[in-house]
Design a protein around this motif. Structure first.
Motif, mmCIF file in Angstrom:
data_model
loop_
_atom_site.group_PDB
_atom_site.id
_atom_site.type_symbol
_atom_site.label_atom_id
_atom_site.label_comp_id
_atom_site.label_asym_id
_atom_site.label_seq_id
_atom_site.Cartn_x
_atom_site.Cartn_y
_atom_site.Cartn_z
ATOM 1 N N LYS A 1 -6.084 36.712 2.556
ATOM 2 C CA LYS A 1 -7.494 36.527 2.906
ATOM 3 C C LYS A 1 -7.839 35.147 3.457
ATOM 4 O O LYS A 1 -9.019 34.843 3.638
ATOM 5 C CB LYS A 1 -8.353 36.808 1.662
ATOM 6 C CG LYS A 1 -8.152 38.202 1.099
ATOM 7 C CD LYS A 1 -8.915 38.397 -0.198
ATOM 8 C CE LYS A 1 -8.645 39.776 -0.790
ATOM 9 N NZ LYS A 1 -9.347 39.974 -2.077
ATOM 10 N N GLY A 2 -6.840 34.312 3.701
ATOM 11 C CA GLY A 2 -7.146 32.989 4.225
ATOM 12 C C GLY A 2 -5.896 32.180 4.489
ATOM 13 O O GLY A 2 -4.766 32.647 4.289
ATOM 14 N N GLY A 3 -6.105 30.954 4.953
ATOM 15 C CA GLY A 3 -5.001 30.102 5.329
ATOM 16 C C GLY A 3 -4.407 29.330 4.167
ATOM 17 O O GLY A 3 -4.988 29.245 3.076
ATOM 18 N N ILE A 4 -3.223 28.763 4.405
ATOM 19 C CA ILE A 4 -2.527 27.946 3.413
ATOM 20 C C ILE A 4 -2.218 26.596 4.051
ATOM 21 O O ILE A 4 -1.719 26.518 5.177
ATOM 22 C CB ILE A 4 -1.244 28.637 2.919
ATOM 23 C CG1 ILE A 4 -1.624 29.922 2.158
ATOM 24 C CG2 ILE A 4 -0.441 27.713 2.027
ATOM 25 C CD1 ILE A 4 -0.434 30.712 1.633
ATOM 26 N N TYR A 5 -2.523 25.536 3.307
ATOM 27 C CA TYR A 5 -2.404 24.151 3.783
ATOM 28 C C TYR A 5 -1.207 23.501 3.113
ATOM 29 O O TYR A 5 -1.116 23.465 1.882
ATOM 30 C CB TYR A 5 -3.698 23.421 3.426
ATOM 31 C CG TYR A 5 -3.882 22.029 3.986
ATOM 32 C CD1 TYR A 5 -4.405 21.836 5.257
ATOM 33 C CD2 TYR A 5 -3.582 20.910 3.216
ATOM 34 C CE1 TYR A 5 -4.628 20.552 5.746
ATOM 35 C CE2 TYR A 5 -3.802 19.627 3.696
ATOM 36 C CZ TYR A 5 -4.322 19.458 4.968
ATOM 37 O OH TYR A 5 -4.543 18.195 5.446
ATOM 38 N N ARG A 6 -0.277 22.981 3.921
ATOM 39 C CA ARG A 6 0.975 22.460 3.379
ATOM 40 C C ARG A 6 0.934 20.937 3.230
ATOM 41 O O ARG A 6 0.687 20.219 4.195
ATOM 42 C CB ARG A 6 2.146 22.859 4.279
ATOM 43 C CG ARG A 6 2.350 24.354 4.332
ATOM 44 C CD ARG A 6 3.624 24.737 5.043
ATOM 45 N NE ARG A 6 3.579 24.542 6.475
ATOM 46 C CZ ARG A 6 4.300 25.246 7.345
ATOM 47 N NH1 ARG A 6 5.124 26.186 6.924
ATOM 48 N NH2 ARG A 6 4.212 25.005 8.633
ATOM 49 N N ILE A 7 1.156 20.475 1.995
ATOM 50 C CA ILE A 7 1.338 19.048 1.715
ATOM 51 C C ILE A 7 2.724 18.919 1.120
ATOM 52 O O ILE A 7 2.913 18.525 -0.038
ATOM 53 C CB ILE A 7 0.264 18.508 0.750
ATOM 54 C CG1 ILE A 7 -1.121 18.993 1.140
ATOM 55 C CG2 ILE A 7 0.282 16.981 0.716
ATOM 56 C CD1 ILE A 7 -2.217 18.594 0.168
ATOM 57 N N GLN A 8 3.716 19.287 1.900
ATOM 58 C CA GLN A 8 5.080 19.265 1.383
ATOM 59 C C GLN A 8 5.669 17.859 1.434
ATOM 60 O O GLN A 8 6.497 17.511 0.596
ATOM 61 C CB GLN A 8 5.933 20.276 2.158
ATOM 62 C CG GLN A 8 5.510 21.718 1.839
ATOM 63 C CD GLN A 8 6.304 22.749 2.588
ATOM 64 O OE1 GLN A 8 5.794 23.380 3.493
ATOM 65 N NE2 GLN A 8 7.558 22.918 2.216
ATOM 66 N N ALA A 9 5.251 17.071 2.419
ATOM 67 C CA ALA A 9 5.655 15.663 2.457
ATOM 68 C C ALA A 9 4.627 14.877 1.649
ATOM 69 O O ALA A 9 3.786 14.148 2.181
ATOM 70 C CB ALA A 9 5.720 15.167 3.886
ATOM 71 N N LEU A 10 4.698 15.050 0.340
ATOM 72 C CA LEU A 10 3.693 14.467 -0.551
ATOM 73 C C LEU A 10 3.597 12.950 -0.398
ATOM 74 O O LEU A 10 2.520 12.358 -0.521
ATOM 75 C CB LEU A 10 4.045 14.831 -1.996
ATOM 76 C CG LEU A 10 2.977 14.582 -3.065
ATOM 77 C CD1 LEU A 10 1.767 15.459 -2.825
ATOM 78 C CD2 LEU A 10 3.553 14.826 -4.452
ATOM 79 N N GLU A 11 4.708 12.319 -0.077
ATOM 80 C CA GLU A 11 4.767 10.866 0.029
ATOM 81 C C GLU A 11 3.924 10.321 1.183
ATOM 82 O O GLU A 11 3.651 9.116 1.243
ATOM 83 C CB GLU A 11 6.219 10.407 0.194
ATOM 84 C CG GLU A 11 6.901 10.861 1.475
ATOM 85 C CD GLU A 11 7.532 12.242 1.365
ATOM 86 O OE1 GLU A 11 8.276 12.621 2.288
ATOM 87 O OE2 GLU A 11 7.258 12.943 0.363
ATOM 88 N N ALA A 12 3.459 11.195 2.100
ATOM 89 C CA ALA A 12 2.705 10.738 3.270
ATOM 90 C C ALA A 12 1.228 11.130 3.219
ATOM 91 O O ALA A 12 0.500 10.870 4.168
ATOM 92 C CB ALA A 12 3.340 11.288 4.548
ATOM 93 N N PHE A 13 0.771 11.713 2.110
ATOM 94 C CA PHE A 13 -0.597 12.230 2.079
ATOM 95 C C PHE A 13 -1.604 11.197 1.575
ATOM 96 O O PHE A 13 -2.568 10.869 2.264
ATOM 97 C CB PHE A 13 -0.652 13.494 1.221
ATOM 98 C CG PHE A 13 -1.956 14.234 1.322
ATOM 99 C CD1 PHE A 13 -2.318 14.884 2.494
ATOM 100 C CD2 PHE A 13 -2.830 14.278 0.247
ATOM 101 C CE1 PHE A 13 -3.524 15.567 2.601
ATOM 102 C CE2 PHE A 13 -4.035 14.966 0.339
ATOM 103 C CZ PHE A 13 -4.389 15.600 1.511
ATOM 104 N N GLN A 14 -1.405 10.691 0.342
ATOM 105 C CA GLN A 14 -2.315 9.692 -0.217
ATOM 106 C C GLN A 14 -1.648 8.950 -1.357
ATOM 107 O O GLN A 14 -1.178 9.555 -2.329
ATOM 108 C CB GLN A 14 -3.601 10.359 -0.723
ATOM 109 C CG GLN A 14 -4.570 9.400 -1.393
ATOM 110 C CD GLN A 14 -5.163 8.383 -0.420
ATOM 111 O OE1 GLN A 14 -5.910 8.751 0.485
ATOM 112 N NE2 GLN A 14 -4.833 7.108 -0.603
ATOM 113 N N ASP A 15 -1.639 7.629 -1.229
ATOM 114 C CA ASP A 15 -1.092 6.770 -2.276
ATOM 115 C C ASP A 15 -2.232 6.375 -3.217
ATOM 116 O O ASP A 15 -3.216 5.767 -2.798
ATOM 117 C CB ASP A 15 -0.453 5.534 -1.635
ATOM 118 C CG ASP A 15 -0.037 4.492 -2.663
ATOM 119 O OD1 ASP A 15 0.147 4.871 -3.841
ATOM 120 O OD2 ASP A 15 0.103 3.315 -2.284
#
Length: 422
Positions: free
Chosen positions: A120-134
Motif C-alpha cells: 500500500k505504499g513506498g519503502i525508504y531505505r537508510i541502509q547506509a546508516l553512517e551517512a544519514f545523521q550523526d
C-alpha cells in the motif's frame, strides 16, 4: 306612372345591381353552394356522420357484457386462454433457466491477493546508516540520528523504512560476526528498540537488513556458507531475535549467492510465524544483479515477499518512452503472480540523481509510485542527492556539514550538490 309600376321598376333595378353588392342569399340546395348554406354572411356547416354510423343511421356499440361472457365460455376460447397462459409461463421459466446457466458458466473473477502494508505504499531505505545523521558528533550516522528525523520520515508518507545492517561484522569472518549485537558506532539494542517505538507512533514499519557479511567482499562469506550448519543456526536465531524485538520484516542482500534456495523458504516461514492481524512481517530478498535473465530467474525462484534489484538501471541516463514501456512490461510479465517492486539503483549502487538525468528525476519518482508494485527509494532521492549511497551524506540544511554532524568533517560535502531538505 302608377304606383304598381314604380314598385316593379325598383325590383328590376335591384336585380341589375352588381353581383358583389348583392346580399348573400345562396340556397343550401344549390349546386354551387355544396353543403354550405349562406345567409346574410352566416355559414352553416354540416358535420359528417360519426364513425360507426351506417347508411341506415344505426351506430355500432360492440358486444354487450352478456354476449361477451357467452362467447368467452365457449370451448375454443377456453383452450386459447390456457394455451397462452402455458406459453407465458414456459417462456418465463426458459428465461430464468437461461439466466442461471449464464451465471453458473460465467468465468469467476480472480480473487485478489491479501493486501498487506507493503502493498500500500513506498519503502525508504537508510541502509547506509553512517551517512544519514550523526547524533553524537563522532562523524558517523547512527540510530539516534534516524530517531531525530522521525517526523520528517513520517512526512514522506512512506509505509516503511529499511535500516542497516547494524550488527557487528568483521569482514569475511564468520566467527567474529555477531548477528544479534548492534555495532557500537550505530548505538545499542536499547537505542534500536526506542527507534522502533517512535516509528510505531508514526505508523512507520521498520525493516532490518540482516545481510551477514555486509562489510566483506562476499555477502555470504563464501559459496559454501549456505551449507554450513553453524551459519544456518545463527541466521535462524538472529531472525527470531529481531522479530521478537519488534521489527516489521527482514531484508537479505545478495541472495544470488545462496546455493540452497530452501533457506529463504525457512526464513519466510519464520516471518510468517511472527505475523498476526495488522502486524504482518515481510521478507525482502535483495540482489545486485543487473542482468534481466538472472533477475527474472531469482524472481520466480525466491519465496520472499519482495525481490529488489537494480533492474531499472538498464534504462540508462535518458531512455526513450518506448524503452521504458518495454522494459517495465517485460518485468511485469516475468513477475506473473508475484508482487513486483521497483527501484532505481540500490543500497550500494548509487542515488537516483547519479543514475538519471536531473530533468527526469520527478518523472522517475512519479513512475515508481504509479507502477503496480512497491516502490523503493534511497535516502536523499527525494531531494535529488547525487553520488554513491554511503558516500554522500544526507544534506539537511545550510549549516556546516549541511546539518549532518556538528563535528568538523574532513572532505566536507561529498556529493557536490548544494540542495538540502530545508
Amino acid at each position: 306612372m302608377s304606383q304598381d309600376t314604380e314598385v316593379d321598376m325598383k325590383e328590376v333595378e335591384l336585380n341589375e345591381m352588381e353581383p358583389e353588392k348583392q346580399p348573400m342569399t345562396g340556397s343550401p340546395s344549390s349546386p354551387a353552394s355544396g353543403t354550405l348554406g349562406e345567409k346574410n354572411g352566416m355559414v352553416k356547416v354540416k358535420v359528417p356522420e360519426e364513425d360507426g354510423e351506417t347508411d341506415a343511421g344505426t351506430k355500432f356499440t360492440g358486444l354487450s357484457k352478456e354476449e361477451l361472457l357467452q362467447v368467452a365460455g365457449t370451448p375454443a376460447w377456453v383452450r386459447t386462454r390456457w394455451a397462452l397462459l402455458i406459453l407465458f409461463w414456459l417462456g418465463w421459466l426458459g428465461m430464468l433457466a437461461g439466466a442461471i446457466v449464464i451465471i453458473v458458466q460465467a468465468p469467476r473473477c480472480k480473487e485478489l491477493p491479501p493486501q498487506e502494508w507493503w502493498h500500500k505504499g513506498g519503502i525508504y531505505r537508510i541502509q547506509a546508516l553512517e551517512a544519514f545523521q550523526d547524533s553524537n558528533a563522532d562523524g558517523v550516522g547512527d540510530l539516534a540520528g534516524v530517531q531525530q528525523h522521525i517526523d520528517y520520515l513520517s512526512s514522506l508518507k512512506v509505509k516503511g523504512l529499511v535500516i542497516g545492517p547494524i550488527h557487528v561484522n568483521v569482514p569475511d569472518n564468520l566467527a567474529h560476526t555477531d548477528l544479534q549485537r548492534v555495532d557500537p558506532q550505530f548505538g545499542t539494542k536499547e537505542t534500536f528498540a526506542k527507534l522502533l517505538e517512535d516509528a510505531k507512533k508514526k505508523s512507520l514499519k521498520v525493516i532490518l537488513d540482516l545481510t551477514p557479511n555486509y562489510r566483506g567482499q562476499m555477502p555470504w562469506f563464501s559459496l559454501e556458507t549456505a551449507h554450513n550448519s553453524d551459519f544456518q543456526s545463527k541466521m535462524k536465531a538472529a531472525l527470531e531475535f529481531w522479530l521478537e524485538l519488534g521489527v516489521a520484516g527482514i531484508q537479505m542482500e545478495g541472495v544470488e549467492q545462496l546455493n540452497d534456495s530452501q533457506l529463504l523458504v525457512e526464513w519466510k516461514n519464520l516471518t510468517s510465524q511472527y505475523s498476526s492481524d495488522g502486524n504482518a512481517r515481510v521478507l525482502i530478498a535483495g540482489t545486485g544483479q543487473q542482468d534481466s535473465s538472472q533477475i527474472f530467474s531469482l524472481l520466480n525462484e525466491t519465496s520472499a515477499d519482495l525481490l529488489v534489484s537494480p533492474y531499472l538501471m538498464g534504462l540508462g541516463l535518458e531512455p526513450t518512452g518506448e524503452k521504458v514501456e518495454n522494459t517495465i512490461r517485460e518485468y511485469i510479465q516475468a513477475a506473473g503472480e508475484k508482487w513486483p517492486s521497483w527501484s532505481v539503483g540500490g543500497p550500494r549502487k548509487g542515488h537516483m540523481a547519479s543514475l538519471v538525468k536531473e530533468r527526469l528525476l520527478r518523472l522517475y519518482h512519479m513512475l515508481l509510485f504509479t507502477l503496480p508494485g512497491t516502490p523503493f527509494t534511497n535516502y536523499g532521492d527525494e531531494i535529488g542527492l547525487p553520488g554513491q549511497s554511503g558516500e554522500s551524506r544526507m544534506q539537511w540544511d545550510d549549516s556546516p556539514n549541511f546539518g549532518f554532524s556538528s563535528k568538523s568533517l574532513q572532505g566536507g560535502d561529498s556529493s557536490g550538490s548544494n540542495i538540502t531538505v530545508k
